[in-house]
Design an enzyme around this catalytic site. Structure first.
Site, mmCIF file in Angstrom:
data_model
loop_
_atom_site.group_PDB
_atom_site.id
_atom_site.type_symbol
_atom_site.label_atom_id
_atom_site.label_comp_id
_atom_site.label_asym_id
_atom_site.label_seq_id
_atom_site.Cartn_x
_atom_site.Cartn_y
_atom_site.Cartn_z
ATOM 1 C CG ASP A 275 3.095 -27.077 5.599
ATOM 2 O OD1 ASP A 275 4.083 -26.677 5.791
ATOM 3 O OD2 ASP A 275 2.068 -27.886 6.141
ATOM 4 C CG HIS A 276 7.795 -22.261 6.084
ATOM 5 N ND1 HIS A 276 6.532 -22.931 7.388
ATOM 6 C CD2 HIS A 276 8.715 -23.216 7.510
ATOM 7 C CE1 HIS A 276 7.507 -22.715 8.377
ATOM 8 N NE2 HIS A 276 8.213 -22.955 8.164
ATOM 9 C CG ASP B 176 0.714 -20.870 14.457
ATOM 10 O OD1 ASP B 176 -0.109 -20.715 13.194
ATOM 11 O OD2 ASP B 176 1.625 -21.499 14.718
ATOM 12 C CD GLU C 135 6.451 -22.595 16.699
ATOM 13 O OE1 GLU C 135 7.519 -21.896 16.280
ATOM 14 O OE2 GLU C 135 5.539 -22.856 17.053
ATOM 15 C CG HIS D 165 3.748 -26.161 9.946
ATOM 16 N ND1 HIS D 165 3.724 -25.939 8.205
ATOM 17 C CD2 HIS D 165 3.975 -25.368 10.412
ATOM 18 C CE1 HIS D 165 3.921 -25.082 8.299
ATOM 19 N NE2 HIS D 165 3.862 -24.160 9.089
ATOM 20 N NE ARG E 194 -4.456 -2.278 2.221
ATOM 21 C CZ ARG E 194 -4.246 -3.069 2.828
ATOM 22 N NH1 ARG E 194 -3.287 -3.020 3.828
ATOM 23 N NH2 ARG E 194 -5.616 -3.432 2.860
ATOM 24 C CE LYS F 78 3.930 -20.628 18.450
ATOM 25 N NZ LYS F 78 4.901 -20.753 16.737
ATOM 26 C CE LYS G 21 10.479 -26.755 8.994
ATOM 27 N NZ LYS G 21 11.599 -25.729 9.425
HETATM 28 C C1 BG6 Z 1 3.897 -21.204 11.124
HETATM 29 C C2 BG6 Z 1 3.019 -20.957 12.127
HETATM 30 O O1 BG6 Z 1 3.417 -21.891 10.224
HETATM 31 O O2 BG6 Z 1 5.878 -22.213 11.496
HETATM 32 C C3 BG6 Z 1 5.338 -20.844 13.390
HETATM 33 O O3 BG6 Z 1 2.908 -20.278 11.951
HETATM 34 C C4 BG6 Z 1 5.163 -21.264 13.629
HETATM 35 O O4 BG6 Z 1 3.619 -20.189 14.700
HETATM 36 C C5 BG6 Z 1 6.423 -21.661 12.715
HETATM 37 O O5 BG6 Z 1 6.664 -20.344 14.419
HETATM 38 C C6 BG6 Z 1 7.503 -22.366 12.616
HETATM 39 O O6 BG6 Z 1 8.392 -22.753 11.347
HETATM 40 P P1 BG6 Z 1 10.226 -22.950 12.014
HETATM 41 O O7 BG6 Z 1 10.461 -23.452 10.334
HETATM 42 O O8 BG6 Z 1 10.299 -22.058 12.886
HETATM 43 O O9 BG6 Z 1 9.475 -24.717 12.350
#
Ligand code: BG6
Length: 506
Positions: free
Chosen positions: A187-188, A245, A226, A250, A47, A350, A192
């Protein structure tokens, strides 16, 4: 080696954290390694008004701070990469902004001889996903899937819906403009290296696959811990919670990779067909089963390393009396031939003791009678008959370990558990690429295996909705708590103890 056809990448949400911390550093690394197609241009869309120069400067800061190769400004290729960055200010609901974007893209195409290949990256809040896609369609920015000259692909960040109904609506809306083959839901975790290695390990080695079923496996454990609190993300997190989340995406992806049948090939649809079958076989949590199959908790103040963490309920932006879970543990069953009767215990949270993600396959015990006498004679410490464990450490210190029992030297038959281990860092001395590097490159190449298909999203939400509903029904029981820096609420041990099992000590 340059990969793929010249491409223009447009990032929506270019002033956000993800762009600066992850996306530009990933693109920079790809460029540094010569993996981006020549003539790649990157356009930031957000924006705020700013010049191309100002955007370049901001992104340089991000790359200098976050890129894994720790580049220096002025290093080889550095200036060339940033010269390929552009910025377009616009609002997401204004067709004019998209018409302006179209003109900029055409100009860039003309200047560099690109034929209209476009990768749109939606790094925005989810409420903007469809408004952006519909404007892209209306502005004629989406190429026909049959066009030979050019392609359009759209990467969509998470979260994809907040329940089954909203995910279905989002899918329907998106697919009214795009063809599924143009949609890259990210989905990251799938980017990995160690997650990709689950498939390589299972299907590239013939010794494990014959054992990979209910006959030999007692149960599976998946931990994604985490050691960070919600910090400044509570505005988003408090409306989400650990299940939305982390589990819906994941963790269920890890379950799918561990549980899937061998695909006919590694092509996108073959792999995803198999993952959908696993996700569709997740046994729903029936009404009244919530307490048996799930544990949820919220962190109380404590210490994470040197940092003092407040109660979750005192974090900025957490609503008064919030019942959002910052921890979830679930016992899952896959009702299919391979896994019938084998529980998958998963947990994530968390503010836990450690950042650690690990998958452990616990094999069945051999007949105990053979060695039972050793214990009766008091020669062992009770640890002598540990089951075989296969542990896949996803992060950090990526490794694969196999635990087995060995005879202790001496005149008696006493067994002791030992490990064979393989550490990635001992064998591969190169740094692992960031998940986003692999995923962005795959999207440029049109390789969709590591992205989530619409029916996978649907199947995952079908199960997750049953967990959320069970919790919704039980709105009077207080949510369990755990101290920040611990391993979660006490009830989580009972989830396994009542089945005569224990969490692996990580
Ligand atoms: C994200 C979540 O998708 O993945 C976060 O929204 C989380 O809350 C994160 O911290 C964890 O990713 P990684 O790669 O650090 O394990």
């Amino acid at each position: 080696m340059n990969n793929g056809k010249p491409t223009t990448i447009v990032i929506f949400g270019a002033s956000g954290d993800l762009t600066k911390r992850k996306l530009l550093p990933a693109l920079f690394e790809l460029s540094r390694e010569g993996l981006l197609p020549s003539q790649t241009r990157i356009v930031g869309f957000a924006r705020r008004e700013k010049s191309h120069e100002q955007f370049r400067r901001e992104m340089q800061e991000g790359v200098l701070q976050f890129a894994r190769s720790k580049p220096q400004s002025g290093a080889a290729g550095f200036d060339d990469f940033f010269a390929g960055l552009y910025y377009h200010a616009g609002t997401y609901d204004d067709p004019e902004s998209f018409a302006g974007l179209n003109s900029l893209l055409q100009e860039l195409d003309k200047a560099s001889g690109v034929t209209g290949n476009r990768l749109f990256y939606l790094s925005t809040p989810p409420s903007l996903f469809f408004p952006i896609i519909s404007k892209l369609g209306a502005a004629d920015l989406i190429a026909d899937i049959h066009a030979e000259e050019s392609w359009s692909r759209v990467i969509i960040e998470k979260p994809f819906g907040r329940d089954l109904a909203s995910a279905r609506k989002l899918n329907r809306d998106i697919l009214s403009v795009l063809h599924e083959s143009q949609v890259y839901r990210i989905d990251h975790y799938l980017g990995k290296e160690t997650v990709q290695n689950i498939m390589a390990f299972r299907f590239g080695n013939s010794i494990f696959e014959p054992l990979w079923n209910r006959r030999y496996i007692d149960h599976v454990q998946i931990t994604v811990g985490e050691a960070v609190s919600v910090g400044s993300r509570a505005g988003y997190y408090d409306r989400s919670g650990a299940v939305r989340d982390m589990v819906q995406n994941h963790i269920l992806q890890l379950v799918a990779l561990v549980g899937m049948e061998p695909p006919a090939s590694f092509a996108g649809n073959a792999v995803r067909d198999e993952k959908v079958k696993v996700l569709s076989s997740l046994r729903p949590v029936a009404a009244g089963e919530g307490n048996q199959l799930t544990v949820r908790g919220q962190y109380k103040g404590g210490k994470l390393g040197d940092n003092v963490i407040p109660d979750y309920l005192s974090e900025p932006d957490v609503s008064d009396g919030s019942r959002t879970e910052t921890y979830a543990a679930l016992k899952l069953y896959l009702d299919n031939w391979r896994w019938s009767g084998v529980p998958f215990y998963v947990r994530t949270g968390k503010a836990l003791a450690k950042r650690i993600s690990e998958i452990t396959i616990q094999f069945r015990q051999p007949p105990l009678v053979l060695f039972g006498h050793a214990e009766h004679e008091g020669h062992v410490d009770g640890d002598h008959m540990q089951p075989n464990l296969l542990s896949l450490r996803v992060q950090p210190n990526e490794s694969i370990r196999l635990q087995f029992g060995l005879k202790v030297p001496g005149s008696r038959m006493i067994l002791q558990p030992n490990e064979m281990d393989f550490c990635y860092s001992d064998v591969f001395h190169t740094e692992q690429p960031e998940a986003y590097e692999r995923l962005i490159l795959d999207a440029i190449l049109g390789e969709s295996t590591l992205f989530i298909r619409d029916d996978e999203v649907d199947a995952a939400w079908r199960y997750v909705d049953t967990v959320l509903n069970a919790w919704q029904e039980d709105s009077s029981t207080p949510i369990g708590t755990y101290e920040a820096g611990s391993w979660g609420p006490a009830a989580v041990d009972r989830l396994l103890a009542k089945d005569g099992r224990k969490w692996i000590n990580l």
